[in-house]
Every structure is written in structure tokens, then in C-alpha cells.
Motif scaffolding. Sequence first.
Motif, PDB file in Angstrom:
ATOM      1  N   THR A  51      27.867  35.084  45.898  1.00 53.11           N
ATOM      2  CA  THR A  51      28.785  35.955  46.629  1.00 53.11           C
ATOM      3  C   THR A  51      30.226  35.482  46.479  1.00 53.11           C
ATOM      4  O   THR A  51      31.120  36.284  46.193  1.00 53.11           O
ATOM      5  N   VAL A  52      30.448  34.211  46.675  1.00 53.15           N
ATOM      6  CA  VAL A  52      31.802  33.666  46.560  1.00 53.15           C
ATOM      7  C   VAL A  52      32.299  33.786  45.117  1.00 53.15           C
ATOM      8  O   VAL A  52      33.467  34.122  44.890  1.00 53.15           O
ATOM      9  N   GLN A  53      31.417  33.552  44.159  1.00 54.81           N
ATOM     10  CA  GLN A  53      31.805  33.689  42.756  1.00 54.81           C
ATOM     11  C   GLN A  53      32.179  35.138  42.430  1.00 54.81           C
ATOM     12  O   GLN A  53      33.145  35.393  41.712  1.00 54.81           O
ATOM     13  N   PHE A  54      31.418  36.092  42.960  1.00 54.72           N
ATOM     14  CA  PHE A  54      31.710  37.508  42.752  1.00 54.72           C
ATOM     15  C   PHE A  54      33.095  37.863  43.309  1.00 54.72           C
ATOM     16  O   PHE A  54      33.906  38.499  42.632  1.00 54.72           O
ATOM     17  N   ILE A  55      33.357  37.429  44.529  1.00 57.27           N
ATOM     18  CA  ILE A  55      34.659  37.704  45.152  1.00 57.27           C
ATOM     19  C   ILE A  55      35.781  37.038  44.360  1.00 57.27           C
ATOM     20  O   ILE A  55      36.818  37.656  44.082  1.00 57.27           O
ATOM     21  N   HIS A  56      35.583  35.796  43.991  1.00 55.02           N
ATOM     22  CA  HIS A  56      36.595  35.046  43.235  1.00 55.02           C
ATOM     23  C   HIS A  56      36.875  35.707  41.881  1.00 55.02           C
ATOM     24  O   HIS A  56      38.033  35.817  41.468  1.00 55.02           O
ATOM     25  N   SER A  57      35.836  36.163  41.220  1.00 51.86           N
ATOM     26  CA  SER A  57      36.000  36.779  39.906  1.00 51.86           C
ATOM     27  C   SER A  57      36.753  38.101  39.984  1.00 51.86           C
ATOM     28  O   SER A  57      37.632  38.364  39.172  1.00 51.86           O
ATOM     29  N   TYR A  58      36.411  38.926  40.952  1.00 55.00           N
ATOM     30  CA  TYR A  58      37.056  40.232  41.035  1.00 55.00           C
ATOM     31  C   TYR A  58      38.425  40.179  41.699  1.00 55.00           C
ATOM     32  O   TYR A  58      39.291  40.991  41.386  1.00 55.00           O
ATOM     33  N   TRP A  59      38.645  39.247  42.587  1.00 50.54           N
ATOM     34  CA  TRP A  59      39.977  39.080  43.174  1.00 50.54           C
ATOM     35  C   TRP A  59      40.944  38.579  42.094  1.00 50.54           C
ATOM     36  O   TRP A  59      42.138  38.862  42.140  1.00 50.54           O
ATOM     37  N   ALA A  60      40.421  37.872  41.110  1.00 50.81           N
ATOM     38  CA  ALA A  60      41.259  37.375  40.013  1.00 50.81           C
ATOM     39  C   ALA A  60      41.898  38.529  39.240  1.00 50.81           C
ATOM     40  O   ALA A  60      43.041  38.413  38.781  1.00 50.81           O
ATOM     41  N   TYR A  61      41.186  39.643  39.099  1.00 47.37           N
ATOM     42  CA  TYR A  61      41.770  40.816  38.443  1.00 47.37           C
ATOM     43  C   TYR A  61      42.994  41.312  39.213  1.00 47.37           C
ATOM     44  O   TYR A  61      44.017  41.651  38.624  1.00 47.37           O
ATOM     45  N   LEU A  62      42.870  41.342  40.522  1.00 45.00           N
ATOM     46  CA  LEU A  62      43.994  41.757  41.363  1.00 45.00           C
ATOM     47  C   LEU A  62      45.166  40.786  41.221  1.00 45.00           C
ATOM     48  O   LEU A  62      46.314  41.212  41.052  1.00 45.00           O
ATOM     49  N   VAL A  63      44.876  39.498  41.284  1.00 39.60           N
ATOM     50  CA  VAL A  63      45.932  38.490  41.179  1.00 39.60           C
ATOM     51  C   VAL A  63      46.648  38.604  39.833  1.00 39.60           C
ATOM     52  O   VAL A  63      47.886  38.601  39.781  1.00 39.60           O
ATOM     53  N   LEU A  64      45.892  38.696  38.766  1.00 40.08           N
ATOM     54  CA  LEU A  64      46.526  38.830  37.448  1.00 40.08           C
ATOM     55  C   LEU A  64      47.351  40.099  37.342  1.00 40.08           C
ATOM     56  O   LEU A  64      48.457  40.083  36.796  1.00 40.08           O
ATOM     57  N   THR A  65      46.830  41.190  37.869  1.00 39.21           N
ATOM     58  CA  THR A  65      47.568  42.453  37.813  1.00 39.21           C
ATOM     59  C   THR A  65      48.894  42.369  38.562  1.00 39.21           C
ATOM     60  O   THR A  65      49.944  42.729  38.016  1.00 39.21           O
ATOM     61  N   VAL A  66      48.857  41.878  39.797  1.00 42.20           N
ATOM     62  CA  VAL A  66      50.105  41.812  40.566  1.00 42.20           C
ATOM     63  C   VAL A  66      51.047  40.755  40.013  1.00 42.20           C
ATOM     64  O   VAL A  66      52.270  40.928  40.074  1.00 42.20           O
ATOM     65  N   LEU A  67      50.513  39.683  39.444  1.00 43.77           N
ATOM     66  CA  LEU A  67      51.377  38.666  38.844  1.00 43.77           C
ATOM     67  C   LEU A  67      52.058  39.200  37.588  1.00 43.77           C
ATOM     68  O   LEU A  67      53.237  38.936  37.351  1.00 43.77           O
TER      69      LEU A  67
END
Length: 145
Positions: free
Chosen positions: A4-20
Motif C-alpha cells: 500500500t505504501v509503495q503504491f502511494i509512493h509510486s503514484y504520488w511521485a508522478y504528481l511530484v515530478l509533474t508539479v516540479l
Amino acid sequence: MYETVQFIHSYWAYLVLTVLIIASINAIVGYVSNKEYGATNFRIALFTLIASHIQLLIGIVLYFVSPYFRAFSEVGMGGVMKDSVLRLYNVEHPLIMIIAVVLITMGYSKHKGKLTSKPKFKLLAIFYTIALVLMLSRIPWNAWF
């Protein structure tokens, strides 16, 4: 819990990269074109800061519940450093991502102290772009695709 934590971490990374990416491009364009720094620019920089800090917290939790973390007790630090996969997940990725989030935080904090638009954009462009390059360099790409 790990999955679960890995899933959240992986998909939140897309958001972080996009906004960065958006924040870096916004800062570079603002600096080059001598735009006036406004509320939208502030919100983009702030949202990038918040998203990256949330990702860092999720990553810290993931680090300690990960099966890779057990490798320290099983093979020791020498064994971790000899194995490229263990080294990436246990040392390189966490360290570089922490440095990137620190750079984002520094850039955000320093830009608030500037009174005019050009220095604000310059600081954001420098710190956010360096953080972006660092993040892109240590993402485990084979796990993403």
C-alpha cells in the motif's frame, strides 16, 4: 502495508515530478521573459514544496517497511554497497531524494526573501531545476515501467 505504501509512493511521485517540471519551467520562463511574480507563481512554488514534502514523508515510511531495509541486517553495509539494486534502494535513491527536497525547500525559502520578481524567479529556477535533475537521476526507472 508495504504494498500500500509503495503504491502511494509510486503514484504520488508522478504528481511530484509533474508539479516540479511545471514549477521549473514556470520559473525559467518567468526569469527569461522578465514577467512579474504573482500569486499564481507563488502557488505553483508552494504546491511543489508541499507535494515534495508529502512524498518525502511517504518515502521515509516506505524505507523502513521495505524488504530492502532488512538487507542491512542480513548482508551488512558492505553487502548492500556491492549489490547495485540494494545500493539504489537503500542508499542512492533515499539520499538523493532527501537532497532534492532540501534544495526545493531552500529555493522556496530563499525566494520569499527577495523583493523583486527577477531574483525570485532566478532562485526558484536554479534550486527547483537542480532538484528535478537529481530526482530524475535516481528514480528506479525499471520499477516504473
